[in-house]
Design a protein around this motif. Structure first.
Motif, PDB file in Angstrom:
ATOM      1  N   GLY B 257     -21.536  68.437  15.267  1.00  0.00           N
ATOM      2  CA  GLY B 257     -22.272  68.557  14.000  1.00  0.00           C
ATOM      3  C   GLY B 257     -22.436  69.997  13.565  1.00  0.00           C
ATOM      4  O   GLY B 257     -22.777  70.277  12.418  1.00  0.00           O
ATOM      5  N   ASN B 258     -22.215  70.912  14.498  1.00  0.00           N
ATOM      6  CA  ASN B 258     -22.263  72.323  14.116  1.00  0.00           C
ATOM      7  C   ASN B 258     -20.894  72.755  13.620  1.00  0.00           C
ATOM      8  O   ASN B 258     -19.871  72.376  14.187  1.00  0.00           O
ATOM      9  CB  ASN B 258     -22.644  73.198  15.322  1.00  0.00           C
ATOM     10  CG  ASN B 258     -24.087  72.970  15.736  1.00  0.00           C
ATOM     11  OD1 ASN B 258     -24.937  72.666  14.902  1.00  0.00           O
ATOM     12  ND2 ASN B 258     -24.345  73.080  17.036  1.00  0.00           N
ATOM     13  N   ARG B 262     -17.363  69.346  12.835  1.00  0.00           N
ATOM     14  CA  ARG B 262     -18.013  68.404  11.938  1.00  0.00           C
ATOM     15  C   ARG B 262     -17.028  67.354  11.448  1.00  0.00           C
ATOM     16  O   ARG B 262     -15.862  67.649  11.219  1.00  0.00           O
ATOM     17  CB  ARG B 262     -18.560  69.150  10.709  1.00  0.00           C
ATOM     18  CG  ARG B 262     -19.646  70.138  11.031  1.00  0.00           C
ATOM     19  CD  ARG B 262     -19.816  71.146   9.915  1.00  0.00           C
ATOM     20  NE  ARG B 262     -20.304  70.509   8.692  1.00  0.00           N
ATOM     21  CZ  ARG B 262     -21.576  70.216   8.462  1.00  0.00           C
ATOM     22  NH1 ARG B 262     -22.490  70.520   9.350  1.00  0.00           N
ATOM     23  NH2 ARG B 262     -21.939  69.660   7.346  1.00  0.00           N
ATOM     24  N   ASN B 263     -17.531  66.170  11.296  1.00  0.00           N
ATOM     25  CA  ASN B 263     -16.742  65.102  10.705  1.00  0.00           C
ATOM     26  C   ASN B 263     -16.397  65.476   9.268  1.00  0.00           C
ATOM     27  O   ASN B 263     -17.234  65.997   8.534  1.00  0.00           O
ATOM     28  CB  ASN B 263     -17.585  63.819  10.735  1.00  0.00           C
ATOM     29  CG  ASN B 263     -16.848  62.617  10.171  1.00  0.00           C
ATOM     30  OD1 ASN B 263     -16.514  62.591   8.989  1.00  0.00           O
ATOM     31  ND2 ASN B 263     -16.600  61.626  11.017  1.00  0.00           N
ATOM     32  N   ALA B 266     -18.703  64.730   6.337  1.00  0.00           N
ATOM     33  CA  ALA B 266     -20.112  65.109   6.504  1.00  0.00           C
ATOM     34  C   ALA B 266     -20.811  65.323   5.172  1.00  0.00           C
ATOM     35  O   ALA B 266     -21.973  64.983   5.009  1.00  0.00           O
ATOM     36  CB  ALA B 266     -20.209  66.365   7.358  1.00  0.00           C
ATOM     37  N   ARG B 348     -21.404  61.316   8.282  1.00  0.00           N
ATOM     38  CA  ARG B 348     -22.323  62.129   9.078  1.00  0.00           C
ATOM     39  C   ARG B 348     -21.516  63.234   9.744  1.00  0.00           C
ATOM     40  O   ARG B 348     -20.367  63.016  10.127  1.00  0.00           O
ATOM     41  CB  ARG B 348     -22.985  61.290  10.172  1.00  0.00           C
ATOM     42  CG  ARG B 348     -23.925  60.210   9.683  1.00  0.00           C
ATOM     43  CD  ARG B 348     -24.516  59.435  10.837  1.00  0.00           C
ATOM     44  NE  ARG B 348     -23.474  58.776  11.623  1.00  0.00           N
ATOM     45  CZ  ARG B 348     -23.236  59.027  12.915  1.00  0.00           C
ATOM     46  NH1 ARG B 348     -23.976  59.896  13.579  1.00  0.00           N
ATOM     47  NH2 ARG B 348     -22.254  58.405  13.556  1.00  0.00           N
ATOM     48  N   ALA B 349     -22.154  64.367   9.930  1.00  0.00           N
ATOM     49  CA  ALA B 349     -21.460  65.482  10.572  1.00  0.00           C
ATOM     50  C   ALA B 349     -21.045  65.124  11.992  1.00  0.00           C
ATOM     51  O   ALA B 349     -20.045  65.617  12.505  1.00  0.00           O
ATOM     52  CB  ALA B 349     -22.350  66.725  10.579  1.00  0.00           C
ATOM     53  N   THR B 350     -21.815  64.239  12.642  1.00  0.00           N
ATOM     54  CA  THR B 350     -21.533  63.917  14.047  1.00  0.00           C
ATOM     55  C   THR B 350     -20.797  62.588  14.210  1.00  0.00           C
ATOM     56  O   THR B 350     -20.582  62.132  15.324  1.00  0.00           O
ATOM     57  CB  THR B 350     -22.849  63.844  14.855  1.00  0.00           C
ATOM     58  OG1 THR B 350     -23.728  62.937  14.185  1.00  0.00           O
ATOM     59  CG2 THR B 350     -23.502  65.209  14.951  1.00  0.00           C
TER      60      THR B 350
END
Lengths: 1195, 519
Positions: B257-258, B262-263, B266, B348-350
């Motif tokens: 997610g950082n 990241r997806n 995101a 989502r970023a994750t």
């Protein structure tokens, strides 16, 4: 001694005098001739008589030059008279004073008594009333003389009342004017019809006689670029020079232009622009991109911050020389293959004194040429089947208590307007009470055009020129320019200061410098392109049932907020465009800001050494340096940037040129028939470039724009790059002139570049240009006196070219991962060789009928080979590109320029210039093994979401638009009509069973070529006394462009072009194809009414896939500019006291434009990274009309 | 004025400034970038893994879902992939994407060999095969043996195309070689780089062999490949050929997610992702929802509420799918009220990216057992099938927490599902179809796998929309892109001749059902 009476310029007479004095003394001491003598002469001048006295007596006689020039002749008989007595007699006959001392007689012209002489003044102007500077004025038969100052004014003391003024100026017919006791003169000089010694500035700032040149040079005067104010002065040379082609993208107030000469030579689209040279030194002229993306559907679309060449202050421009061919520009070396635009800036005044000029312009710009909107149907996407309602209105919120479900669309295939119907519109909501009221269903006139305001530009310049009379001249100018553009909260300011100084260091060394400082600042430049970040997008996708005030109120009353934007079960219920992909043009203009702050200094300092007769050495160092800081913002809830966006970009560029140049001009050789001049020089060029970019594609806190405002875990995008390049050169030129009839120039230049590998980094190129004055050679002056001049010329040049820094090695592409790398797409070739452009030009230049007709024809051919370009490779080989030397682009063309002066009297002159040019560029070859059936997408591979392409095919003219068009019945197809006749159906549209035409499966139909067949321009000038009227027209024929604005407006049903058949349908002209069981195809005439007229227009006719329908001819005829100027008569100025000159003018641009191109300006393109690409319009801003006034006064 | 002095000055200037080239090579050294080969092999790893995973995500959303009718972009006409409006630029970008990652993997291999890093050699081979397999599956015959030679002295720019059979043989050989490297027990030098297995080489090895199984399965219709024997050999020597044993082994790229981990979705909004364009298609709804005779939706696949979201504007409050390949006229009606992808889960970023799951391995084995490639027959097939279904539901159950209304999938839910009309083994008359259909659902959001498998098996049976192009044929392959045809046309044409059709999207690839059956 009486040397003091001798004019200091006539030094040799002084020497003669001393010699005479000495000799006569010797003689006097050696003998004793009588003091008496006899004189008998017929029609003798005083000088002759004095010589006799000198010879016949023991007196020595000395006389000044003016005495020698006395033309009066007398018949005289004097016998045996004393010398003093004879002198007394002579003093009675001639206006002389004399003195006798120690047997030396000195004679000088009589000091005119006050009553016989006067102080006279006057002013010299040309036929246009423009002051002529540096005109020679002498009193005939005397040494009394002066030259005119910057305002054309002169003043002479001690002019005999019966004297004659001789006025002469290069290029003008000399005039003699009798004084006749007058003291004030207004003198108009006319151009010398047979005058051929016009001078132009050529490569390396060398001033040359035009007649001696073997190549084409077009000169544009400074007035032509300053008189009409524009965001970019280059607009003002467009259409005035044959072979000069500008491309623009309608991209905002700075209005960047791409300037090419004689077509594109390079497969690297970005490397085709002309070189810009200011006062002999190349400057950077291109665009620095914010991001290397195109202008279609990109949230981070490029912003037009202006191109470098537009930084030059037009007020400082003395003249512009356009060197079109490689031969003309060969001395500039590598960069000259595309021709050069040579700009000479103004210098200080030539004679002693001080001049101040103030020039002010104000102009008003209005958007115009709006699309052809339909005003009959409102928004909707269901052909008016259901009632339009922007809101989901529940019963208790409705003023009338009736619930209505939401049914809205940005498409405009809705209900027919009817003021008696009422509907829920955006303005229906009372935000205080939450109640909804139905409003009349009517067309709102301002829904589109209401966003635009009248742009205001002011441009004020103060110029101070001075000369101290001891050889030092200076010019200082300061300009302040402000622009408020046609869209709210956009525009820019700029200030420029320039200084030019020329001063002698010793009597053999001269120092000169020109320094320009430029500052440009903008609080907001609008984003262009087909994207939500462009305010035009909001208009194109707007609602014709809403007033623009709905958007204005939404924004200024704070209703574009999270609550109204976010879904909350209503899918963004609260916005004018109720969507999470929503936008508001006012919000875009006031919050999605792109700022610019640019400082630039360019100039040079040079020393000129007068080494020996005919030999000079120039040393010069020049700098072009700029530093630009930009920011870009996008607020929260913006399409593509839900959490905002912020970017800072710093661009620094430096180019340093150091030159030496040794020049030699021979005296006349070979019985005065041959003269030779030669030049040898060297150049050291250092280019450095820095581009630092930090991009935050989301922000931590809403509304805060700085680089630290990051959400947790997000790192900003960083792009840092710097580069350095050095090129060292030696160059030389020899010019031969045989009997002022045959001329030959030969140049050579060798470059050593740091960008190529040892062994390849040195390259030599040559040029030769010759001309023959046919009028002299064939003696046309006697046989055909109407010929004033006729010159034939031919030139050849071969110019090499290097590449960019760091092009030899393979470098990893960097990634955002720490230390992470990926392979680069392109594999460079460390052994790449320099490119080569070889060109030929032949031309004919003539002046006829006392300069009433002037004609310049040129034909040329150029071939750019060995190009350094990245050929396409299949990725499966390990790379998508490979740098090689290959490919050839050929350009061939014709240019015609002519000037006519049909009427020329003292008070009335009518003249006009026309120019016309045609260029064809052909892709002759690319890499070996390339399948010619496959198009080459050169760097100009513009696409609209892979729908429309600008491609080039081998062996064909370059830059053709490809895309989908209508499928057609094949050649030979027929159908049988209702009368049983067989009708040829070849090429007719195929229509499907629903009555729709069928589009191609693949976007590979050739739609049209981008480049026009020809371009032309015309300037009409009429002058009546002090009033002059100028009109400039430009035209082009044969080009095409795809219009994004057109498809977007048309396929939504917003234009008149979708009215036919609403909603009862229509029958598309074409044939239906029926495949028989045996596989053969039969055709019948289509009689099927379209199933849905909305689908017909929306998907078939005007959809973005239909390149055929959305591509239009860019042929046009424009009245680019018209202006009226009035020069206040000198007598009126002088009454006003210190004023010397006052002129006022009014102008207008783009009064009309005749074209089939539907949406705005046919001169269109799209900004793609740092290039302006033609063939596709991508939601350009409207074409504008400008109306302006200017006033200029000098004192 | 001393003329000599001036000449001297000028001469000096000329010599020193203008003629000098001594420091040119220094000047032309790029201060911004690293020269190729000047890095550790691990420098290639993260972009290869994460960017590759994100590219898979993009392709599954953009291509796979539209082609095999998970979704259809009926929210307008800007995208028409579901109508097979696919042009050269798409062929080009798809070709370049897979070939590009394979190329980076091949380069990482070369660096790892030079630097004697066995772990990255093995991983490089696994990832190269992963991408090359997709390339051949999308296009048919491709260059394999002669690919990626441009940086090799004398390397070809016009590589030979290998037949798809040869390509598969070469990939198998590569996977065997990688397996042998894994068997030496190499250590992953920087485990923190590895967002998939944290440097656990045993899991990489399982992925390598599971991928091997996937590719064997793909060519199982071609008798000459001897798939049964090879699968059997693998199963019989599980020590040498370990494969996924649970969802714990899944080839799932996890994003922290950082930035930059990241997806890719995101920051994508619901409008961009689904609500203004790509809606769930009828096919998906049909296969995941049980509707009673009265038209009422009475039961649904527990995964549906995780991957999908009912359209809040649907007044009936039901799952509705749009019509893939719908005609332009019918589009607006088909689109109204249709269900969306679940933005809360995917954007989502994750949110992870799936390269291959344990469930797929079990489906492969179920099919192999059913068809007798491996031992066990139908009973074994049902066992594998049950494990496959369970694994898939558990995997999605893990994502249910991210839905706006959190969804949990219990063991009971799974049991119910296995008994339902949707997935019941016993209730299915055509077990092969059942496996095919459920495998299709399990492959949702796993790259292009569902599209490949549809062409291999013909399952699920899709309805081709009346508004489709390509002669109403679901593309059998992507056409070779223009650069390939322009620069290596001779070899490409040989490949087409071998494949027996023109360079269109109707010529079948060698392993496909159509090529094998001739229909």
């Amino acid at each position: 001694m009486q040397l003091s009476i001798i004019h200091p310029k006539k030094g040799w007479i002084g020497i003669l005098f001393v010699l005479l004095y000495t000799l006569s003394n010797v003689y006097a001491q050696g003998g004793s001739p009588s003091d008496y003598t006899s004189i008998s002469v017929k029609e003798a001048t005083l000088a002759e008589i004095l010589k006799m006295i000198d010879n016949q007596t023991s007196y020595a006689v000395a006389y000044s030059n003016d005495v020698a020039q006395l033309e009066k002749k007398v018949t005289l008989t004097i016998s045996n008279t004393s010398v003093p007595e004879i002198l007394r007699t002579l003093a009675g006959l001639f206006p002389i004073d004399y003195d006798v001392s120690n047997k030396l007689i000195s004679v000088k012209a009589k000091v005119v008594r006050k009553e016989d002489q006067a102080s006279v003044k006057g002013r010299v102007v040309d036929v246009h009333g423009e002051p002529l500077v540096g005109v020679n004025i002498i009193v005939k038969g005397t040494s009394i003389g002066t030259i005119t100052d910057v305002d054309g004014a002169f003043r002479l003391e001690s002019v005999p009342a019966d004297g004659v003024l001789v006025i002469s100026f290069v290029g003008m017919q000399p005039q003699e004017v009798s004084v006749n006791n007058r003291t004030d003169f207004q003198i108009t000089l006319e151009e010398d019809a047979a005058m051929m010694d016009e001078v132009v500035v050529t490569a390396l700032n060398l001033t040359r006689e035009q007649k001696a040149l073997g190549y084409s040079v077009t000169k544009v005067s400074g007035d032509d670029v300053t008189q009409t104010v524009s965001g970019n002065w280059l607009n003002n040379i467009s259409g005035k020079v044959a072979g000069l082609f500008t491309a623009q993208a309608g991209s905002g107030p700075s209005g960047s232009l791409r300037v090419t000469l004689r077509g594109d030579h390079s497969l690297n689209y970005g490397k085709n622009e002309a070189l810009f040279v200011v006062d002999g030194v190349p400057i950077s002229s291109g665009i620095t991109a914010t991001n290397t993306v195109s202008n279609y559907a990109q949230g981070d679309a490029p912003v037009d911050f202006g191109n470098g060449a537009s930084d030059i202050n037009p007020e400082d421009i003395e003249s512009v020389s356009v060197l079109k061919g490689a031969a003309a520009a060969a001395l500039y070396g590598s960069r000259a293959g595309n021709g050069a635009i040579i700009i000479t800036t103004k210098s200080g005044r030539k004679n002693k004194g001080l001049g101040v000029t103030v020039s002010s312009t104000v102009s008003f710009e209005k958007a115009g040429f709006f699309p052809d909107f339909q005003t009959e149907y409102g928004n909707g996407s269901d052909v008016g089947m259901r009632e339009y309602a922007l809101w989901d209105v529940s019963a208790n919120a409705a003023a009338d208590g009736v619930a209505v479900p939401r049914n809205y669309s940005r498409y405009t295939f809705g209900e027919k307007f009817d003021a008696s119907k009422t509907r829920y519109l955006y303005a229906s909501k009372d935000w205080a009470t939450g109640k909804y009221t139905k409003l009349p269903w009517t067309y709102k006139d301002d829904w589109y055009s209401g966003l635009f305001q009248t742009g205001v530009t002011t441009d004020n310049t103060v110029t101070v020129t001075g000369n101290n009379g001891a050889g030092t001249s200076t010019r200082f100018s300061a300009t302040s320019y402000t622009n408020k553009w046609i869209l709210p909260n956009t525009g820019f300011d700029k200030q420029t200061v320039s200084l030019a100084v020329t001063t002698p260091v010793t009597d053999k060394i001269k120092l000169s410098t020109k320094i320009n400082y430029y500052h440009k600042k903008s609080d907001n430049m609008p984003s262009g392109g087909y994207d939500e970040s462009n305010p035009m997008y909001a208009l194109v996708w707007g609602f014709n049932v809403n007033s623009i005030n709905d958007w204005k109120n939404e924004y200024f009353q704070g209703r574009y907020n999270y609550r109204n934007w976010s879904a909350q079960g209503e899918n963004g219920q609260g916005l004018v465009y109720p969507s999470m992909a929503g936008f508001n043009p006012y919000r875009t203009l006031y919050e999605a800001l792109s700022t610019q702050d640019r400082d630039r200094v360019f100039g040079n300092i040079g020393l000129s050494f007068d080494l020996a007769k005919g030999l000079t050495l120039d040393l010069r160092s020049a700098l072009d340096w700029y530093d630009e800081f930009r920011t870009q913002r996008r607020p929260f809830y913006t399409t593509d940037y839900v959490n905002g966006f912020y970017r800072e970009q710093t661009v620094r560029q430096m180019e340093n040129n150091n030159d030496f140049m040794l020049r030699y001009s021979s005296p006349k050789l070979a019985d005065n028939r041959l003269s030779i001049s030669a030049m040898f020089g060297g150049n050291n060029r250092v280019e450095e470039y820095y581009n630092y970019k930090i991009t935050l594609d989301q922000l931590g806190e809403e509304g805060i724009y700085h680089t630290k405002n990051l959400p947790t875990g997000v790192i900003p995008g960083l792009t840092n790059s710097r580069s350095k390049k050095v090129v060292n050169s030696f160059y030389g030129m020899t010019s031969l002139n045989w009997t002022d009839m045959y001329y030959l120039d030969i140049t050579a230049r060798n470059d050593w570049t740091s960008t190529l590998a040892p062994g390849n980094w040195s390259y030599l190129y040559l040029s030769a240009a010759g001309s023959v004055l046919l009028d002299e050679v064939l003696d046309l002056h006697s046989t055909s006196p109407w010929v004033d001049m006729l010159k034939a010329r031919v030139s050849w040049a071969n110019v090499g070219n290097d590449t960019d820094a760091y092009s030899l090695d393979q470098y990893y592409s960097s990634t955002a991962y720490p230390g992470g790398s990926t392979l680069p797409g392109n594999v460079p070739n460390p052994l790449i060789e320099p490119e080569n452009v070889e060109s030929w030009e032949a031309g004919l230049e003539g002046k006829f009928f006392q300069n009433r007709v002037a004609l310049d024809l040129a034909v040329y051919h150029s071939s750019a080979t060995n190009q350094i370009f990245n050929i396409n490779l299949d990725q499966i080989t390990g790379a998508t590109g490979l740098t090689i030397n290959a490919g050839e682009i050929r350009n061939q063309g014709v240019e015609v320029a002519a000037t006519f002066v049909p009427v020329k009297t003292r008070n009335l002159t009518w003249s006009f210039d026309v120019n016309w040019s045609k260029n064809k560029n052909t892709l002759v070859s690319v890499q070996d093994g390339w399948d010619p059936a496959v198009p080459l997408r050169t760097n100009m591979g513009t696409t609209i979401g892979d729908r429309v392409f600008v491609n080039s095919y081998l062996g064909e003219q370059m830059h053709i638009i490809y895309g989908k068009g209508f499928k057609r019945a094949p050649e030979g197809a027929t159908y049988v009509d209702e009368n049983g006749r067989t009708i040829n159906a070849s090429g007719m549209h195929l229509v499907d069973a629903d009555g729709y035409p069928v589009l191609d499966d693949q976007p590979d139909r050739r739609i049209g070529k981008v480049t026009p067949d020809w371009r032309g321009g015309m300037v009409q000038r009429v002058r009546y006394k002090n009033l002059s009227l100028t009109a400039t027209f430009t035209a082009q024929m044969g080009g095409h462009a795809y219009s994004v604005t057109n498809f977007a407006l048309s396929y939504q049903g917003k234009l008149k072009n979708s009215l036919e058949g609403r909603y009862d349908g229509l029958v598309h002209p074409g044939v239906n194809a029926i495949t028989n069981t045996d596989g053969s195809v039969a055709y019948t005439k289509n009689t099927t009414v379209t199933n849905s007229i909305q689908t017909y227009y929306n998907s078939m006719m005007w959809g973005r896939d239909n390149a055929e329908m959305n591509t239009f001819s860019t042929s046009f005829l424009k009245m680019r500019e018209v202006r009226l100027d009035y020069q206040v008569p000198a007598w009126l100025c002088s009454r006003a006291g210190i004023l010397q000159k006052v002129s006022v003018g009014a102008f207008a641009t783009n009064l009309f434009c005749i074209t089939k191109f539907p949406q705005f300006d046919p001169e269109t393109g799209m900004l793609n990274g740092s290039n302006i690409q033609q063939g596709i319009e991508s939601m350009a801003f409207p074409m504008t009309r400008t109306y302006g006034f200017n006033v200029q006064f000098s004192f | 004025m001393n003329t000599i002095k001036v000449f001297f000055m000028a001469g000096l200037l000329a010599a020193v400034v203008f003629g000098c080239t001594t420091d040119f090579e220094e000047i032309n050294k790029n201060p911004n970038s690293t020269v190729v080969n000047d890095i550790r092999a691990s420098g290639m790893f993260e972009p290869l893994l994460y960017d590759g995973a994100n590219a898979w995500l993009n392709y599954t959303w953009f291509w796979n879902d539209e082609l095999v009718q998970f979704t259809a972009f009926t929210g307008g006409v800007t995208r028409q992939e579901h109508r097979y409006s696919i042009a050269d630029a798409n062929w080009q970008s798809t070709w370049n994407m897979y070939a590009g990652y394979a190329n980076d993997a091949a380069h990482m291999y070369d660096l790892a060999v030079e630097q004697d890093d066995k772990s990255l050699q093995a991983i490089a081979i696994t990832l190269k095969v992963l991408h090359m397999a997709n390339l051949t599956d999308m296009y048919g015959d491709i260059p394999y043996a002669e690919a990626f030679q441009i940086r090799t002295p004398g390397g070809t720019t016009t590589p030979m195309f290998d037949s798809q059979k040869q390509v598969y043989d070469e990939m198998f050989a590569d996977l065997e070689a990688a397996n042998a490297l894994y068997a030496t027990g190499p250590l992953f030098a920087k485990p923190s780089l590895d967002g998939m297995y944290g440097g656990d080489m045993a899991k990489w090895r399982k992925f390598n062999n599971s991928l091997y199984l996937r590719l064997l399965c793909r060519v199982s219709g071609r008798a000459e490949m001897g798939v049964g024997a090879r699968m059997t050999a693998m199963l019989n020597d599980a020590g040498r050929y370990p494969v996924f044993a649970s969802n714990e082994d899944n080839a799932t790229v996890k994003f922290s997610g950082n930035d930059p981990y990241r997806n890719r979705f995101a920051l994508t909004t619901e409008g961009e992702f689904t609500s203004s364009g790509r809606k769930l298609a009828q096919q998906l709804i049909k296969m995941t929802v049980v509707t009673d005779v009265g038209g009422k939706q009475v039961y649904e696949d527990p995964r549906l509420a995780i991957i999908g979201k009912k359209n809040p504007n649907n007044t009936a409050g039901i799952w509705k799918g749009t019509v893939s390949g719908v005609t332009l006229e019918a589009q607006s009606a088909a689109d109204a009220g249709t269900s969306w992808l679940n933005t809360a889960v995917f954007c989502r970023a994750t949110a992870p990216s799936y390269l291959m799951d344990y469930a797929e391995v079990q489906f492969i084995l179920a099919e192999a057992a059913l068809k007798g490639y491996i031992a066990g027959g139908e009973a074994a097939a049902q066992g594998y099938y049950t494990k496959a279904i369970t694994a898939s539901l558990e995997k999605w159950g893990g994502q249910g927490q991210f839905s706006a209304t959190p969804v949990t999938v219990t063991a009971e839910n799974i049991a119910t599902f296995l008994e339902s009309a949707l997935a019941s083994w016993d209730g299915a008359t055509n077990k092969e179809e059942l496996i095919g259909n459920q495998k299709y659902l399990a492959l949702f959001w796993v790259g292009m796998e569902a599209y490949h498998e549809y062409r291999r098996t013909g399952y699920p049976v899709l309805t081709i929309g009346a508004g489709t192009l390509n002669n109403h044929v679901l593309p059998t392959r992507f056409s070779y892109p223009v650069t390939t045809m322009a620069t290596n046309g001779g070899h490409a044409q040989e490949a087409l001749d071998r494949m027996g059709g023109p360079n269109t999207m109707t010529t079948p690839v060698w392993w496909s059902k159509q090529a094998i059956s001739g229909k």
